[in-house]
Motif scaffolding. Structure first.
Motif, short mmCIF file in Angstrom:
data_model
loop_
_atom_site.label_atom_id
_atom_site.label_comp_id
_atom_site.label_asym_id
_atom_site.label_seq_id
_atom_site.Cartn_x
_atom_site.Cartn_y
_atom_site.Cartn_z
N LYS A 231 15.40 -0.41 -17.10
CA LYS A 231 14.35 -1.43 -17.21
C LYS A 231 13.07 -1.03 -16.49
O LYS A 231 11.98 -1.12 -17.05
N THR A 232 13.23 -0.59 -15.25
CA THR A 232 12.04 -0.28 -14.47
C THR A 232 11.32 0.93 -15.06
O THR A 232 10.09 0.95 -15.17
N THR A 233 12.10 1.91 -15.48
CA THR A 233 11.51 3.08 -16.14
C THR A 233 10.76 2.64 -17.39
O THR A 233 9.64 3.08 -17.66
N CYS B 138 9.95 -8.58 -10.43
CA CYS B 138 10.80 -9.75 -10.27
C CYS B 138 12.24 -9.38 -9.92
O CYS B 138 13.12 -10.23 -9.95
N ASP B 139 12.48 -8.11 -9.61
CA ASP B 139 13.81 -7.73 -9.11
C ASP B 139 13.73 -7.81 -7.59
O ASP B 139 13.33 -6.85 -6.93
N VAL B 140 14.08 -8.98 -7.04
CA VAL B 140 13.85 -9.21 -5.61
C VAL B 140 15.09 -8.95 -4.76
O VAL B 140 15.09 -9.18 -3.57
N TYR B 141 16.15 -8.48 -5.39
CA TYR B 141 17.40 -8.35 -4.63
C TYR B 141 17.52 -7.03 -3.91
O TYR B 141 18.30 -6.90 -2.98
N ARG B 142 16.77 -6.05 -4.36
CA ARG B 142 16.79 -4.76 -3.68
C ARG B 142 15.35 -4.35 -3.39
O ARG B 142 14.57 -4.16 -4.31
N PRO B 143 15.00 -4.21 -2.11
CA PRO B 143 13.62 -3.82 -1.77
C PRO B 143 13.24 -2.53 -2.49
O PRO B 143 12.09 -2.35 -2.90
N ILE C 247 7.21 -7.96 -17.24
CA ILE C 247 8.01 -8.44 -16.11
C ILE C 247 9.30 -7.63 -16.00
O ILE C 247 10.13 -7.63 -16.91
N ASP C 248 9.46 -6.95 -14.87
CA ASP C 248 10.68 -6.19 -14.58
C ASP C 248 11.64 -7.11 -13.84
O ASP C 248 11.26 -7.72 -12.85
N THR C 249 12.86 -7.26 -14.34
CA THR C 249 13.79 -8.20 -13.71
C THR C 249 14.99 -7.47 -13.11
O THR C 249 15.17 -6.28 -13.31
#
Ligand code: GDP
Ligand code: MG
Length: 468
Positions: A113-115, A137-142, A189-191
């Motif tokens: 996704k991020t890629t 919006c992927d807030v679970y891993r810094p 939006i990256d989730t």
């Protein structure tokens, strides 16, 4: 991907083709082989069953059996049904009016996704001239936020992030406000992903969607995960009304079954193929069912190749080169230049694989690295680099001792240098013949105006045409 399936199918059709007249029995036997090939490529069982039934029904029809070229008719039917299976035509991204267009990327962890956020951002800016913003919006891993920010910085695309404390739907809402202020056209939006389908994740994605009213909900599907990917896509689609799929890791060596099944099972169109870890315009391509079908059946994919060539095509340089060609003044410096341009197209064997009939050649090369054209090209490049500027501009002066020096300097042999110079001479002669006198007979004559001096340029499409 698809090499093994492609091979098997081509063998089946070769066998059919060698028969001339086809009986119903021949067709049924052929279809049995097609069925096995598809199943072995890990295509969904129901999809295969349906596919084979559709093809068989048409192939044993009277028109096919009585035609002059029955086996070619069968290939044509398979081709068309593959296209239908893959979704018929390219489905472009939807655009919101008024903007901004909001694209939410969803998918399990590690699917890409991020890629993809970065690749898509680059694609939209470069090919579609959009102002793009990425949202973390992927807030679970810094680390996930840092990853997106780093990619954004590399590409010069702004990234909106609020760290790990805010709730994703709120981040998305504020990101859209910011995007409006900044006149951004597309927000990506990256989730977050999970290892498996997970109720809380689904709720979060639904909330983001409800809050910002996304235009596109794209599921990133890892092509390497086979049938599991199809199950996951189905599950996501039940909860979040997906607008499109992106197949990632198409560069891997998976058998291709996921890519062939997922559209048929979910009804959601594949919109892009992603083919590498590198973020550049060569590693993301809009999905065209007809082109993939042709690639699978070994008919090559000349259209994608042309599109790629057009992207890197430098009109100025081509014009200058063409002028020299006409005058018969094409020298080793131009040759080096042309080689660098070509390299921008991508790895050589990948390009070759897109040309009809070259699939087998590429396979042979992969099995025998000594045959790799890349390797040969490197030696040629070394030889050219060992020439002085004067020699490159005026190859006829390269005689005896100069040849020896070039061989030594480039770590090649005198025979190789001799061969290169001979080839170059032949090429120059051929080019003079081709460009001298009557040009433009092939009819692409874009702007009319034939006959007048300084006519058309070298067009990558014509070059591709020569290869066909
Ligand atoms: N070979 C290959 N690797 C990819 C592709 N897309 C992503 N990756 C790699 O897969 C890993 C996970 O990608 P990432 O974008 O972080 O996945 P995410 O967890 O869904 O955001 C990274 O190592 C990427 O470099 C692709 O198309 N091909
Ligand atoms: Mg990620």
């Amino acid at each position: 991907m698809f090499e093994s399936l492609s091979d098997r199918l081509q063998t089946v059709f070769q066998k059919l083709g060698s028969k001339g007249v086809l009986t119903e029995e021949d067709v049924r036997e052929g279809m049995k082989q097609v069925r096995i090939a598809l199943l072995e490529a890990d295509v969904n069982y129901k999809v295969v069953k349906n596919f084979v039934a559709l093809v068989t029904e048409q192939a044993i029809g009277e028109e096919v059996m009585k035609s002059l070229t029955p086996s070619q008719q069968v290939v044509k039917i398979v081709h068309q049904e593959l296209i239908n299976l893959l979704g018929e035509k390219n489905e472009p991204l939807l655009e919101a009016r008024p903007g901004p267009t909001i694209i939410m990327l969803v998918g399990l962890q590690g699917t890409g996704k991020t890629t993809l956020a970065a690749k898509l951002g680059l694609y939209l800016r470069k090919q579609k001239s959009k102002r793009v913003m990425l949202v973390a919006c992927d807030v679970y891993r810094p680390a996930a936020i840092t990853q997106l920010e780093t990619l954004g910085k590399q590409l010069g695309i702004p990234v909106y992030s609020e760290g790990t404390d805010a709730r994703p739907p709120d981040i998305a809402r504020r990101a859209i406000e910011k995007a409006r202020q900044d006149l951004v056209n597309v927000v990506i939006i990256d989730t977050a992903g999970r290892l498996q389908i997970d109720e809380r994740l689904m709720e979060e994605l639904e909330q983001i969607d409800a809050t910002v009213q996304t235009t596109e909900r794209l599921l990133v599907v890892d092509a390497m995960t086979g049938q599991e990917a199809v199950k996951v896509a189905d599950a996501f689609n039940q909860r979040i009304n997906l607008s499109g799929l992106v197949m990632s890791k198409m560069d891997g060596d998976a058998r291709g079954g996921a890519a062939l099944s997922v559209r048929a099972v979910t009804g959601v169109p594949i919109k892009f193929l992603s083919t590498g870890e590198k973020i550049d315009s060569n590693t993301l391509e809009p999905f065209h069912p007809d082109r993939l079908a042709s690639r699978i059946l070994g008919m090559g994919d000349v259209l994608s190749l042309i599109e790629r060539a057009e992207q890197i095509y430098d009109a100025e340089q081509a014009k200058a080169m063409e002028k020299k060609l006409r005058k018969g003044k094409f020298d080793f410096e131009d040759f080096l230049n042309a080689m660098h341009q070509m390299r921008k197209l991508g790895p050589f064997q990948q390009i070759l694989g897109m040309i009809p009939g070259f699939g087998k050649v590429v396979q042979a090369m992969e099995e025998n690295p000594d045959m790799m054209p890349e390797k040969h090209l490197k030696r040629v490049e070394a030889m050219v680099c060992s020439m002085t500027i004067e020699e490159r501009r005026n190859p006829p002066i390269i005689k005896g001792s100069r040849r020896e020096r070039i061989a030594r300097g480039s770590g090649t042999s005198l025979e190789e240098v001799n061969a290169l110079l001979k080839q170059f001479q032949q090429m120059q002669r051929m080019m003079k013949q081709m460009t001298g006198g009557k040009v433009g007979k092939s009819g692409r004559g874009k702007k009319g105006g034939r006959g007048g001096g300084g006519g058309g340029q070298i067009d990558p499409r014509d070059l591709m045409g020569m290869l066909r």
